[in-house]
Write a protein that holds these residues in place. Structure first.
Motif, short mmCIF file in Angstrom:
data_model
loop_
_atom_site.label_atom_id
_atom_site.label_comp_id
_atom_site.label_asym_id
_atom_site.label_seq_id
_atom_site.Cartn_x
_atom_site.Cartn_y
_atom_site.Cartn_z
N GLY A 188 6.43 -9.06 5.26
CA GLY A 188 5.27 -8.62 6.04
C GLY A 188 4.36 -7.70 5.27
O GLY A 188 3.16 -7.61 5.56
N ILE A 189 4.92 -7.00 4.29
CA ILE A 189 4.15 -6.06 3.47
C ILE A 189 4.61 -6.20 2.01
O ILE A 189 5.81 -6.21 1.73
N CYS A 190 3.65 -6.28 1.12
CA CYS A 190 3.93 -6.19 -0.31
C CYS A 190 3.31 -4.90 -0.82
O CYS A 190 2.15 -4.59 -0.50
N ALA A 191 4.08 -4.14 -1.57
CA ALA A 191 3.59 -2.87 -2.13
C ALA A 191 3.96 -2.81 -3.61
O ALA A 191 4.42 -3.79 -4.18
N ALA A 192 3.74 -1.66 -4.23
CA ALA A 192 4.00 -1.51 -5.65
C ALA A 192 4.11 -0.02 -5.97
O ALA A 192 4.07 0.83 -5.08
N MET A 205 4.42 2.86 -1.37
CA MET A 205 3.31 3.78 -1.59
C MET A 205 2.09 3.31 -0.78
O MET A 205 1.69 2.14 -0.87
N ALA A 206 1.51 4.21 0.01
CA ALA A 206 0.40 3.84 0.89
C ALA A 206 -0.77 3.22 0.13
O ALA A 206 -1.46 2.34 0.64
N ALA A 207 -1.00 3.68 -1.09
CA ALA A 207 -2.14 3.20 -1.87
C ALA A 207 -1.98 1.77 -2.36
O ALA A 207 -2.90 1.21 -2.96
N THR A 208 -0.81 1.15 -2.09
CA THR A 208 -0.55 -0.20 -2.59
C THR A 208 -0.23 -1.20 -1.49
O THR A 208 0.15 -2.34 -1.79
#
Length: 298
Positions: A122-126, A167-170
């Motif tokens: 559902g979410i991809c981040a980094a 991380m919210a920024a990703t």
């Protein structure tokens, strides 16, 4: 399959949403980092949420040159602003992005390539690098979120803090996951913790790539520096999951952590937090915070 359907399959439209509020020194770099992505199938929605600095004039100059969608409104808060933008968005992938942060050029391309064909995600981040107010990288030893390995997170991992969170920024959201959970909660002004927990609770995974894809800017008006705001909104978020067997444990762990921070920076808040921590839930952090409270300020 038509050429257009093939394009949509291979290059899904990504809607990037930048909600701007009094970030005039940073807004242009944030917008340009989206416009300069290696992935071209991007819809950029910029919304100014009632800024009283010169953010709007800076955005208008860029809009005149690049032609992205820009909307001005009276201040209604970030969660409501994001929900309104999601309603207008055409993309199947949604990226809310901070008006003070910077995307690295390959960010969208890398995340789209990863999330395609993985409906369970559902979410991809980094990972992120930290920069200061002037855009300079922090020293290597302070880059805590740079070299974290790939991880797949479920609700328990997030709620119990078993693995490093996204991380919210990703954050890149699958639109259907946002819609399934009703998008952001306007009553909670710290939007990223709530929405990641809700989407994980709904059965989706959050996959965090082990590479740096964004620059997170640390400056005086970062939300996390407002301890009272953090306490209020994190506690509101946890209350939404109060039926979880570990709710009280999670809540007191957070209170202990914030008590230690506040004991050094906001002693009235620290005293209020201490009253809310049962003695049987005291930890080393509680003791360290008490020692700070008893140390006179010179």
């Amino acid at each position: 399959m038509s050429n257009q359907e093939e394009l949509l399959k291979d290059c899904p439209l990504v809607t990037v949403i930048i909600a701007s509020y009094n970030h005039a020194p940073y807004i242009e770099a944030s917008i340009l980092s989206v416009l300069e992505q290696s992935y071209s199938h991007i819809e950029l929605l910029v919304i100014d949420d009632g800024s009283n600095d010169d953010s709007v004039s800076r955005i208008l100059r860029l809009q005149e040159e690049y032609g992205f969608d820009f909307k001005q409104q009276q201040n209604i808060g970030l969660s409501r602003t994001l929900n309104g933008a999601i309603e207008r968005a055409s993309g199947s992938l949604i990226v809310p992005f901070g008006s003070d942060d910077i995307m690295l050029p390959q960010r969208i391309e890398r995340q789209v390539a990863y999330i395609k064909g993985k409906p369970e995600v559902g979410i991809c981040a980094a990972n992120i690098d930290l920069i200061d107010a002037q855009g300079q990288l922090y020293p290597e030893k302070q880059q805590k979120h740079r070299d974290l390995p790939f991880r797949r997170l479920n609700f328990e991992d997030l709620f119990l803090d078993l693995k490093p969170g996204p991380m919210a920024a990703t954050l890149m959201f699958r639109r259907e996951a946002l819609i399934k959970v009703g998008c952001f909660d306007p009553a909670i002004r710290l939007e990223d913790l709530y929405i990641t927990l809700r989407i994980a609770q709904a059965g989706y995974y959050i996959d965090v790539l082990g590479e740096v894809l964004a620059l997170y800017r640390k400056h005086e008006s970062n939300t996390y520096k407002n301890l009272s705001f953090m306490v209020e909104n994190v506690l509101k978020t946890y209350e939404r999951f109060s039926d979880h067997p570990a709710y009280e444990q999670v809540r007191t762990r957070f209170l202990n952590s914030m008590f230690l921070k506040a004991s050094n920076r906001n002693k009235p808040l620290a005293r209020a937090l201490l009253r809310d921590i049962p003695i049987q839930a005291w930890t080393r952090k509680t003791v360290r915070g008490l020692l700070r409270l008893m140390t006179p300020i010179h």
